[in-house]
Design an enzyme around this catalytic site. Structure first.
Site, mmCIF file in Angstrom:
data_model
loop_
_atom_site.group_PDB
_atom_site.id
_atom_site.type_symbol
_atom_site.label_atom_id
_atom_site.label_comp_id
_atom_site.label_asym_id
_atom_site.label_seq_id
_atom_site.Cartn_x
_atom_site.Cartn_y
_atom_site.Cartn_z
ATOM 1 N N GLY A 86 0.814 -1.205 0.000
ATOM 2 C CA GLY A 86 0.000 0.000 0.000
ATOM 3 C C GLY A 86 0.850 1.258 0.000
ATOM 4 O O GLY A 86 1.032 1.873 -1.044
ATOM 5 N N SER A 182 4.428 -5.676 -3.737
ATOM 6 C CA SER A 182 4.182 -4.254 -3.863
ATOM 7 C C SER A 182 4.993 -3.475 -2.826
ATOM 8 O O SER A 182 6.209 -3.616 -2.767
ATOM 9 C CB SER A 182 2.673 -3.995 -3.739
ATOM 10 O OG SER A 182 2.349 -2.684 -4.085
ATOM 11 N N TYR A 183 4.345 -2.649 -2.002
ATOM 12 C CA TYR A 183 5.097 -1.900 -0.993
ATOM 13 C C TYR A 183 5.654 -2.816 0.098
ATOM 14 O O TYR A 183 6.484 -2.396 0.900
ATOM 15 C CB TYR A 183 4.241 -0.789 -0.381
ATOM 16 C CG TYR A 183 5.082 0.258 0.318
ATOM 17 C CD1 TYR A 183 5.798 1.198 -0.416
ATOM 18 C CD2 TYR A 183 5.187 0.283 1.706
ATOM 19 C CE1 TYR A 183 6.591 2.146 0.217
ATOM 20 C CE2 TYR A 183 5.977 1.228 2.340
ATOM 21 C CZ TYR A 183 6.677 2.159 1.587
ATOM 22 O OH TYR A 183 7.476 3.090 2.222
ATOM 23 N N ASP A 387 2.325 -5.783 -15.338
ATOM 24 C CA ASP A 387 2.070 -4.739 -14.346
ATOM 25 C C ASP A 387 2.827 -3.489 -14.773
ATOM 26 O O ASP A 387 4.036 -3.543 -15.011
ATOM 27 C CB ASP A 387 2.541 -5.211 -12.968
ATOM 28 C CG ASP A 387 2.504 -4.114 -11.916
ATOM 29 O OD1 ASP A 387 1.653 -3.213 -12.038
ATOM 30 O OD2 ASP A 387 3.319 -4.173 -10.978
ATOM 31 N N HIS A 439 0.079 -7.166 -11.291
ATOM 32 C CA HIS A 439 0.697 -6.748 -10.022
ATOM 33 C C HIS A 439 0.536 -7.812 -8.941
ATOM 34 O O HIS A 439 1.451 -8.054 -8.168
ATOM 35 C CB HIS A 439 0.055 -5.434 -9.577
ATOM 36 C CG HIS A 439 0.748 -4.747 -8.455
ATOM 37 N ND1 HIS A 439 2.008 -4.198 -8.576
ATOM 38 C CD2 HIS A 439 0.368 -4.509 -7.176
ATOM 39 C CE1 HIS A 439 2.366 -3.640 -7.422
ATOM 40 N NE2 HIS A 439 1.391 -3.826 -6.566
#
Length: 466
Positions: A86, A182-183, A387, A439
């Site tokens: 996020g 991701s994050y 992605d 992603h």
């Protein structure tokens, strides 16, 4: 995208939480046992969920969901911790419910069905909602939601793991692997470093054996260069816009020039079109489905945390909406031992409040990679190749800065006699792409993702044929 939580509700939250009991979390594991979830098919494995307090003074508690291995002897399998990014997004919403967990959500949150490619066929899966403010995790101190960041998240996640292992002592000597996407490209290495530091002074060290991250935010500068290059190489932007971005944007800066913003805005508004940037070949969730649409700020340059907030589309492009229906059901929350403090806002897949107030983000994670390699941890990095948010080019540019020697040169790997992607094994790190995955790799390519996971756990290179 979640709406910002009003300050008045946050102040009310402090009063409500401080006058409530924490949950079964401070007892033994039996109090966290899940008997059955609403709409759940019958399963053979055990499940547990609840809270672990990570800061008593602040009243911060993190929520988890454990789905044990679906094998006769789960104690023989490792513990795999999954983190979503996020920052501010829920591992329950994404990892557990539409990626690697044993269940998938039925449409409109009516119930659950089995995921035949669940990673708990090979490991015990621990989904952690971190930091406080994500999903069901909470804090008595509203200021925590306006002052979140990398360092606090890593330290709280370590405190969680120590407390959780005390509650589940049968896991104390188990092999532990950290995974995410991701994050979580920040979360996972940063937690690994905290564990390594903890182990230097702990009487009972945590048996951390490796990490694996996908489409991971890694280094601001090289991630940004790689992202713009991906847009151009996949015909998402014109030559003119590509050159303008390269010539006017300082990819190391935290604030872009007006010229850079203009070029960026033109690309998003005029050239991208109505696509899902998290999988440029998938259908987006339509407005008529009641879901959020693409927001231009979600891809601001340079890469900063807020780029990750929005729904991810896949085979069902509205999966986030189904999660928000299901996990707001009172019967589901009771079964999960969740929301015991009656947080005065709805459970959401991502917290816009946390994301907008993320005040501590590392410029580069590459120094931690060097520490992990030196310590002998098993490190795998994978990338879904359609992605455009944290694309394969970004990851390759970033990892290239490590200048690692090649052990096994680039080759295609296979699943069911089809190319699953491409891989190269370096001294200290394995990199792999997943062909046609967005992603969230396990959402789009579940069979390939499971093969990736099996190879990672075994420490063996991906298969050259099948």
């Amino acid at each position: 995208m979640e709406k910002r939580v009003p300050m008045v509700l946050l102040l009310f939250l402090c009063l409500v939480v401080s006058s409530s009991t924490s949950s079964s979390s401070e007892g033994g594991e039996e109090g966290d046992r899940i008997r059955s979830l609403p709409g759940q098919p019958k399963v053979s494995f055990q499940q547990f969920s609840g809270y672990v307090t990570v800061d008593k003074a602040a009243g911060r508690a993190l929520f988890y969901w454990l789905t044990e291995a679906a094998v006769p002897d789960p104690i023989s399998k490792p513990l795999v911790i999954w983190l979503n990014g996020g920052p501010g997004c829920s591992s329950v919403a994404y990892g557990a419910s539409e990626e690697i967990g044993p269940f998938r959500l039925n449409r409109n949150g009516s119930g659950l069905c089995l995921n035949k490619f669940s990673w708990n066929s090979n490991a015990n899966l621990l989904f952690l909602e971190t930091p406080a403010g994500v999903g069901f995790s909470y804090s008595n101190r509203s200021s925590d939601l306006f002052n979140a960041g990398d360092q606090t998240t890593a330290k709280d996640s370590l405190e969680f793991l120590i407390g959780w292992l005390n509650r589940f002592p049968r896991y104390k000597n188990r092999e532990v692997y950290l995974t995410g996407e991701s994050y979580a490209g920040h979360y996972v290495p940063q937690l690994a470093r905290e564990i390594m530091l903890h182990n230097t002074r702990a009487k009972h060290p945590i048996n951390l054996r490796g990490i694996m991250v996908g489409n991971a935010v890694t280094d601001n500068y090289y991630d940004n260069i790689g992202t713009v290059t991906y847009w151009w190489s996949h015909a998402m932007i014109s030559d003119k816009t590509y050159n303008q971005l390269l010539n006017t944007c300082d990819f190391r800066a935290q604030k872009n020039s007006n010229e850079c913003e203009t070029a960026y805005s033109y690309a998003m508004d005029q050239e991208f079109g109505n696509i899902d940037q998290y999988n440029i070949y998938a259908l987006p969730c339509n407005k008529s489905d009641g879901s959020s649409t693409i927001i231009r700020q979600s891809l601001r340059l340079p890469h900063r945390p807020r780029q990750m907030i929005r729904q991810i589309s896949g085979y069902d492009p509205c999966t986030e909406k189904h999660a928000e229906v299901y996990y707001n059901r009172p019967d589901v929350q009771r079964a999960l031992h969740a929301n015991v403090t009656k947080i005065p806002y709805k459970w959401t897949a991502c917290s816009d409040t946390l994301n907008r107030n993320w005040n501590d983000t590392a410029v580069s994670i590459l120094p931690i990679y060097k520490e992990m390699i030196a310590s002998g941890l098993r490190i795998w990095v994978f990338s879904g190749d359609v992605d455009s948010v944290v694309p394969v080019t970004a990851t390759r540019f970033s990892l290239g800065r490590l200048k690692l020697a090649t052990k096994i040169p680039w080759y295609p790997w296979y699943v069911k006699k089809q190319v699953g992607g491409w891989t190269e094994v370096y001294e200290g790190l394995t990199f792999a792409t997943v062909r046609g995955a967005g992603h969230e790799v396990p959402l789009f390519k579940p069979r390939e993702a499971l093969q990736l996971f099996k190879s990672f756990l075994s420490g063996q290179p991906l298969p050259k044929s099948s």
